[in-house]
Design a protein around this motif. Structure first.
Motif, PDB file in Angstrom:
ATOM      1  N   ASP A   1       0.809  -1.218   0.000  1.00  0.00           N
ATOM      2  CA  ASP A   1       0.000   0.000   0.000  1.00  0.00           C
ATOM      3  C   ASP A   1       0.840   1.265   0.000  1.00  0.00           C
ATOM      4  N   SER A   2       2.149   1.120   0.167  1.00  0.00           N
ATOM      5  CA  SER A   2       3.053   2.267   0.194  1.00  0.00           C
ATOM      6  C   SER A   2       3.903   2.276  -1.069  1.00  0.00           C
TER       7      SER A   2
ATOM      8  N   LYS B   1      -2.037   3.863  -0.762  1.00  0.00           N
ATOM      9  CA  LYS B   1      -2.509   4.606   0.406  1.00  0.00           C
ATOM     10  C   LYS B   1      -1.480   5.625   0.894  1.00  0.00           C
ATOM     11  N   LYS B   2      -0.204   5.325   0.684  1.00  0.00           N
ATOM     12  CA  LYS B   2       0.869   6.202   1.150  1.00  0.00           C
ATOM     13  C   LYS B   2       1.858   6.413   0.011  1.00  0.00           C
TER      14      LYS B   2
ATOM     15  N   SER C   1       5.012   4.964   8.971  1.00  0.00           N
ATOM     16  CA  SER C   1       4.399   5.072  10.296  1.00  0.00           C
ATOM     17  C   SER C   1       3.819   6.467  10.531  1.00  0.00           C
TER      18      SER C   1
ATOM     19  N   GLU D   1       0.477   7.332   9.053  1.00  0.00           N
ATOM     20  CA  GLU D   1      -0.721   6.807   9.728  1.00  0.00           C
ATOM     21  C   GLU D   1      -1.412   7.922  10.505  1.00  0.00           C
ATOM     22  N   GLU D   2      -0.641   8.927  10.946  1.00  0.00           N
ATOM     23  CA  GLU D   2      -1.164   9.999  11.785  1.00  0.00           C
ATOM     24  C   GLU D   2      -1.339  11.320  11.052  1.00  0.00           C
TER      25      GLU D   2
END
Length: 144
Positions: A5-6, A84-85, A105, A108-109
C-alpha cells in the motif's frame, strides 16, 4: 505490479546517473521492504548501473519531460493503482536506513510528512539547518 500500500517514488533525470549506486544502497538497506518503488525515467537516461530493478516499477516520463509533468505522472500512477501512502525521494539525497519505515508510520497519523533538511555548500559545510521547520511551524511531523 502492486504489492504493498506504500509507494516510494523517484525521478531519474539526465546527469543523475552518478547517484545510482548511493540511491540503490539506500533502498536496499532500508529496515523494511514493505513498499513498492516507482522509478520515473526521463527518456535520455541510461539505466545501466541502477540496480533496483528487481524491487521496482519503471515508468517513462512524459515527452518532453518537465518537473510538473513528471510529478503529475507519479501522482496519477499512485492514484490509479490505489496506493494509500506516497513517499517522494530525490535520487541525489542520502537517507537513513529507517527513513521509509518511519515515513510509513508517520503517514498513519498525518496527511503530509517531510524529512528535515540542511543546506550545505560544495564543501559540505552546513549553511542552514532545520530549514523546513522554520517555514512550517505548526501541526507538523518533521524529520521522520
Amino acid at each position: 505490479m502492486k504489492r504493498y500500500d506504500s509507494l516510494v517514488v523517484v525521478v531519474v533525470y539526465p546527469g543523475s546517473e552518478k547517484y545510482f549506486g548511493d540511491f540503490d544502497h539506500a533502498i536496499r538497506t532500508q529496515d523494511t521492504a514493505n513498499f513498492d518503488l516507482l522509478i520515473l525515467v526521463e527518456d535520455t537516461v541510461d539505466l545501466n548501473g541502477l540496480g533496483c530493478a528487481n524491487h521496482s516499477i519503471l515508468l517513462r516520463s512524459p515527452t518532453p519531460a518537465s518537473m510538473t509533468k513528471n510529478r503529475c505522472a507519479l501522482l496519477s500512477y499512485a492514484k490509479g493503482h490505489e496506493y494509500k501512502k506516497l513517499i517522494f525521494c530525490d535520487i541525489d539525497d542520502t537517507f537513513s536506513a529507517g527513513r521509509i519505515s518511519r515515513s510509513i508510520s508517520a503517514l498513519e497519523e498525518a496527511d503530509f510528512v517531510f524529512n528535515e533538511l540542511s543546506l550545505v555548500d560544495c564543501h559540505g559545510r552546513i549553511l542552514a539547518d532545520n530549514v523546513l521547520a522554520t517555514i512550517f511551524k505548526e501541526n507538523i511531523i518533521a524529520d521522520v
